[in-house]
Every structure is written in structure tokens, then in C-alpha cells.
Enzyme design. Structure first.
Site, PDB file in Angstrom:
ATOM      1  N   ASP A   8      72.850  47.791 -46.131  1.00  0.00           N
ATOM      2  CA  ASP A   8      73.102  48.933 -45.231  1.00  0.00           C
ATOM      3  C   ASP A   8      71.942  49.026 -44.237  1.00  0.00           C
ATOM      4  O   ASP A   8      70.834  48.545 -44.509  1.00  0.00           O
ATOM      5  CB  ASP A   8      73.217  50.201 -46.076  1.00  0.00           C
ATOM      6  CG  ASP A   8      73.274  51.451 -45.225  1.00  0.00           C
ATOM      7  OD1 ASP A   8      74.133  51.511 -44.329  1.00  0.00           O
ATOM      8  OD2 ASP A   8      72.451  52.358 -45.454  1.00  0.00           O
ATOM      9  N   ASP A  10      70.864  52.130 -41.689  1.00  0.00           N
ATOM     10  CA  ASP A  10      70.124  53.389 -41.599  1.00  0.00           C
ATOM     11  C   ASP A  10      69.803  53.934 -42.988  1.00  0.00           C
ATOM     12  O   ASP A  10      70.695  54.138 -43.815  1.00  0.00           O
ATOM     13  CB  ASP A  10      70.926  54.423 -40.808  1.00  0.00           C
ATOM     14  CG  ASP A  10      71.226  53.954 -39.391  1.00  0.00           C
ATOM     15  OD1 ASP A  10      70.437  53.162 -38.856  1.00  0.00           O
ATOM     16  OD2 ASP A  10      72.263  54.368 -38.834  1.00  0.00           O
TER      17      ASP A  10
END
Length: 589
Positions: A8, A10
Site C-alpha cells: 500500500d 499512503d
């Protein structure tokens, strides 16, 4: 066997700042580049998968996201590491896309482009949706405590379906755990850059010793859909197994991109096709064979497979039961096909040979969430903290249908709706007037009258489904419609694009047919019209459907030719019957 680590963005790679809408709001977290470098050194692809709904909401452009990722890549290059791919979903939650996490569209695309086995891979992120994403394709999910991770972990309980396979303090610790899980020491890692890597070698060596399970379910479409929960349960019970499936070529697209499968063996027509399948099966040395078809040909296929354990039902037809050495007895033969097929799963567990278990929850690794040092023994100050959680449940509370829609097919469905001015129409209702048996079809005149009322009373958008052979049937129905003009999709869809189209509708009204089972498996609302067949055995599975069936003395009869000359059981169903159920289903639409 190529696997990858999906990361992922952020909150995992960079500091969580809400919407990152300017370059100066992007700041890489400590030791992230070290983590990526470790993956690079071991030839393990490091691929970013990220939701960026700010694009769809108009907060920033796709071009800006590209510029930001250029900056990110440059910062990685300055520290001698690289990302192998970046995949983004620019859509909002309301766009019905298949790429927004936790849907697996981004992973499917990456797997196709990089040749990755998803169920051998890992997903690392700071949200529960990253764990759900991992588990949706059979991968392992690791939650990091950066970003939203420390908040998300509070939402996890012993009853949670999607528990992380591991929780790490940050990305570096997560990668460290992956490598240590593969039994690779830091010294070995540093010395294997020039080779395939000891991480891969370790995995390949382990895979050679893992169980190999083959599902035999060649046809038909509905039966294959009903067998999918078996695949899901097998992958959860045997996460590292090599799992294959024997299927007829006409139905292969139902399985072709399924990340839970390692192999598809096509069963072609005739003796030559049969012998080719036998040769392919024997070459792959399967040790457990599960025959869900239960006919002489499939039973013989299991017998000739060379598998030590051959599983099938003791009441299988055409003497197929003679070929099994592990026979499943059914105390109640009048159960749905899905529940019947799932009875075979326990037989693949070695402990079940002596004592069957009623779908247990595996033992816990620890009591709740306990902080523990890393596997290397380093404490929080040196190597970070790993937090082991309960094992994932082998069985969910209800059967799960692993149907996967790729981004290309989803876009086709979206474009089809736009082209026919149906994208924003609600309710969107699909009509499936076809069925393999003529006697399972509701009359054309009744379908036409139903469509008239759906358009007049509900302002519904109507799509008529079917194969190329069903085009005359679809056109006949449309010619009898007096109000509006339904869109004919019959003949315009493949099995994959049909599935993508069904995923976007509000309701399917259908005869007993393959599309009925696909829609039900996707969780779409279904109204199914039954006559000659028994919905208790082969009806749409789950709670999100309604079956309309009239009590006729001769129904169900399971006869292809009707002894009355015409299907009285289907003709007894009225348009009012169907409209009443439609209004219940679409209440609030």
C-alpha cells in the site's frame, strides 16, 4: 513459482497526510527504502497498489499522480532500490469498479503482467482493506502500525473474519518477517543477489513437498459455480498446496484467471481428449483427487490419475463410486449442490481420516494480540516489534464464491452501459429468458408483458441476456414489448463479460440457468422462475434471492420433454407473481 510483495502507498510507504494533493505533502517513512532494497536483493517483485479516489473526486488529476510517483521512484533510485510496478485505482466508491481495494482488480492486473502467483504472495498495508485484499486472492496479509494501522488494529477481534496473518511495526519489519518466514537469514540474503535468491529457492524446495489436489468438475456452468466454494475452502485449509481443476474447454473462462488455482486441465471431447487429460494429470502427480462430477467418465479419470486418495460420493451415478477409495456418504440427499460438494473438503485433511471435524476454528497462536519480539530475537529497539495474531479461520460462516472480474471486462461492461444509455439508470434489471431445457423457459409473451410493466411502473432499464443462439428469442421478446425498448446483450457477451455485466445490475429475473448461479454467487438480487427442476437442490444459493414456483402435481419432474406437451408448471407463474417480488426486492430503489 513467482511471488510478489504488494505494498500500500499512503500510510505504509509515505506519511499519512489525507489526500496527497501536492508534491511537498509526500514524505517517505523511515526504513522504507531499506525494506524495498531487501526485496530487490532477493529478486522479489515490490509492487505498489493504491486507491487514489482523489482523482475521481476531482481533488487532483491522474497526471499529478504520475508526477508524484516519478518523485517517489527518484527517491528510491537515490538509495539504490526500485519498485517493480505501481498500480492505482482512480475511482470513487460509487463507481462500481473492480480495482478499488479490497476488490482484487489491481492484483489481477499485476499478476497477469508480471507472471505472479497471487496465493503465494503477500500484501502489506495499514488498513483492514489491505488484509481483505490479500485474503481475497489467497495471499497473506500483513498490517503495519504506521499510518492508520494503530487505529485499525483496535477494530480486530477474535470474531473478525479478516485477521492479519501478521502485524509489524512498519514496512521494514514486515519485509523482514516475510524473509525470515522463508527461512532466509540476513547473511544468506546478502550472498545470493547474483542467483535467483535463496528466498525463491526456499519456496521452491518447500513447494516440491506440498500436497497436490485436483478437482474434477468439467461441466456445466451452474455446477462449476456451485463448486467454487470447494476451491475457496481448499485454499484456506491448504494455503500452500498446488491445486488444479479439470474443466471442459467451453467453461474454462469461469476459472482461467482464478488466483486460487495453480493449473487448469482441459477435458476435450472424445477418447483422445480423455487420454490427453489423463496424461496431463499423471504428469503432474496429484496425490488427492476430488471428483465432484460423479459420473462414469469422471470416476474413471480419477482412477487413472495415479492419485493415492480418490474422493467421491458413495451414491455417485453410473457406477462412478467404484473408482473411489474415499467415499463420502450423505445422510440427507436432498441438500443443495453447494452444501453437498463442500462435504468433500474435510476428506483432504489428514486428521479427518480418523475423525471428521465440524468445520473447526484453528487453534490460536496466542491469547488475543500479544506483543512479541521478532523471529530473529531482536527487541523493539533493534528490529522492531512483531505482533502475532490468531490464525485465519479455515471456514467462514457461509460458503464463499471466488469469482474474479478483471479490469478489462469490467470496463467493457461499463462501456456497454454507457453506449446503451443505461449507466445511470436505476433500477437496472437483467432478463435471462433462456435455459438449456425448453420446458424450463417462461413463455415469451409473459416476459414481454413483464418488461412492459417494469418500464412503465419502475422506469427500469432492461437488458436481455443470452448466447448467440438466443438472439432470435431475445428479439422476439423485444418485438412484443410495447413500452420502451430493452437492450439486447444476447450474443454480445463472452462468459467473462457476462459476469462483469451481471456484477453491475440491481436485479436478475431468470429461468433456471447458468447466469442465475453467477448472479447469485456475485451477491446480486435474483428472482428465479422454477418448474421442472428442484430449487432445493440447484436453485440460486444464498439469502439474496427469491424463487417463484407453483405447486403442480408433476413438478419437479426433471424430464426434458414435458409429458403435457407444454410446461404447465412455468405457465402457471403470472406476471403479477413476478412484479410482486420485484417490488419487494427493489423497495427503496
Amino acid at each position: 513459482m513467482k511471488f510478489a510483495v504488494f505494498i500500500d502507498r499512503d500510510g505504509t510507504i509515505n506519511q499519512e497526510m489525507g489526500y496527497v494533493d501536492s508534491l511537498d505533502r509526500f514524505s517517505i517513512l523511515p526504513r522504507v527504502t531499506d525494506a524495498v532494497r531487501k526485496l530487490n536483493e532477493n529478486n522479489i517483485p515490490a509492487i505498489v497498489v493504491t486507491n487514489q479516489s482523489g482523482v475521481g473526486r476531482g481533488y487532483f488529476s491522474l497526471e499529478f499522480v504520475g508526477e508524484l510517483h516519478k518523485k517517489m521512484n527518484l527517491e528510491f533510485e537515490k538509495t539504490d532500490c526500485r519498485l517493480d510496478g505501481i498500480y492505482i485505482c482512480p475511482h470513487t466508491p460509487y463507481d462500481k469498479c473492480v480495482c478499488r481495494k479490497p476488490k482484487p482488480g489491481l492484483l489481477l492486473k499485476a499478476a497477469q503482467e508480471h507472471g505472479i502467483s497471487l496465493h503465494n504472495s503477500y500484501v502489506i498495508g495499514d488498513k483492514i482493506i489491505d488484509i481483505q485484499l490479500a485474503h481475497s486472492v489467497g495471499a497473506k496479509g500483513i498490517l503495519v502500525l504506521t499510518g492508520y494501522g494503530s487505529e485499525q488494529i483496535r477494530k480486530i477481534s477474535d470474531d473478525s473474519v479478516d485477521k492479519p496473518d501478521y502485524v509489524a511495526s512498519n514496512l521494514y519489519n514486515a519485509v523482514e518477517w516475510i524473509l525470515e518466514k522463508l527461512a532466509v537469514s540476513s547473511k544468506q540474503l546478502a550472498g545470493n543477489v547474483a542467483t535467483q535468491s535463496s528466498a525463491y529457492s526456499s519456496l521452491l524446495t518447500a513447494n516440491s513437498k506440498k500436497s497436490r489436489i485436483l478437482i474434477i468438475k468439467p461441466s456445466s456452468l451452474g455446477d462449476i459455480v456451485h463448486s467454487l466454494p470447494v476451491l475457496w475452502a481448499l485454499r484456506k485449509l491448504h494455503p500452500d498446496a498446488h491445486i488444479g481443476w479439470v474443466v471442459k474447454e467451453v467453461w474454462k473462462d469461469m476459472l482461467i484467471e482464478n488466483p486460487l488455482l495453480d493449473e487448469i486441465i482441459l477435458l476435450k471431447n472424445g477418447l483422445k481428449g480423455f487420454l490427453l487429460a489423463v496424461n496431463e494429470i499423471r504428469k503432474n502427480r496429484y496425490d488427492t483427487i476430488i471428483d465432484l462430477q460423479g459420473l462414469f467418465r469422471s470416476g474413471m479419470l480419477s482412477y487413472l490419475s495415479g492419485g493415492k486418495k480418490r474422493v467421491g460420493f458413495e451414491n455417485a451415478r453410473e457406477f462412478a463410486y467404484l473408482f473411489y477409495n474415499k467415499k463420502i456418504s450423505l445422510q440427507d440427499s436432498h441438500i443443495h449442490a453447494v452444501d453437498r460438494y463442500l462435504k468433500t473438503v474435510d476428506s483432504t485433511n489428514t486428521s479427518s481420516d480418523n475423525q471428521p471435524h465440524p468445520h473447526p476454528t484453528p487453534p490460536l497462536e496466542g491469547e488475543g494480540i500479544n506483543v512479541a519480539p521478532s523471529p530473529s530475537g531482536r527487541g523493539p529497539g533493534e528490529g522492531g516489534v512483531f505482533i502475532p495474531l490468531c490464525e485465519r479461520n479455515v471456514y467462514d460462516s457461509s460458503p464463499h464464491f471466488p469469482i474474479y472480474i478483471n479490469m478489462e471486462d469490467s470496463e467493457w461492461a461499463r462501456d456497454f452501459l454507457i453506449k446503451n444509455e443505461l449507466k445511470d439508470v436505476s433500477p437496472l434489471i437483467a432478463i435471462n429468458p433462456s435455459a438449456r431445457w425448453l420446458k424450463k423457459r417462461w413463455p415469451v409473451s409473459l416476459y414481454a408483458e413483464l418488461i412492459n410493466r417494469l418500464i412503465q411502473e419502475l422506469k427500469a432499464g432492461i437488458i436481455i441476456l443470452g448466447s448467440r443462439e438466443d438472439i432470435p428469442l431475445a428479439e422476439e421478446i423485444r418485438n412484443h414489448v410495447r413500452i420502451g425498448r430493452p437492450v439486447i446483450a444476447a450474443g454480445n457477451t463472452t462468459l467473462k463479460t457476462l459476469t462483469a455485466l451481471l456484477d453491475r445490475i440491481d436485479l436478475l429475473i431468470t429461468n433456471d440457468s447458468g447466469p442465475m448461479h453467477i448472479a447469485a454467487a456475485l451477491g446480486r438480487q435474483v428472482i428465479a422462475l422454477f418448474g421442472a427442476t428442484d430449487p432445493k437442490l440447484t436453485g440460486p444459493y444464498g439469502d439474496n434471492h427469491t424463487v417463484i414456483k407453483k405447486e403442480i402435481a408433476c413438478s419437479p419432474c426433471f424430464r426434458k420433454p414435458c409429458r403435457h406437451g407444454r410446461p404447465l408448471c412455468m405457465e402457471a407463474i403470472t406476471v403479477d407473481d413476478v412484479m410482486s417480488e420485484v417490488n419487494i426486492k427493489l423497495k427503496g430503489k
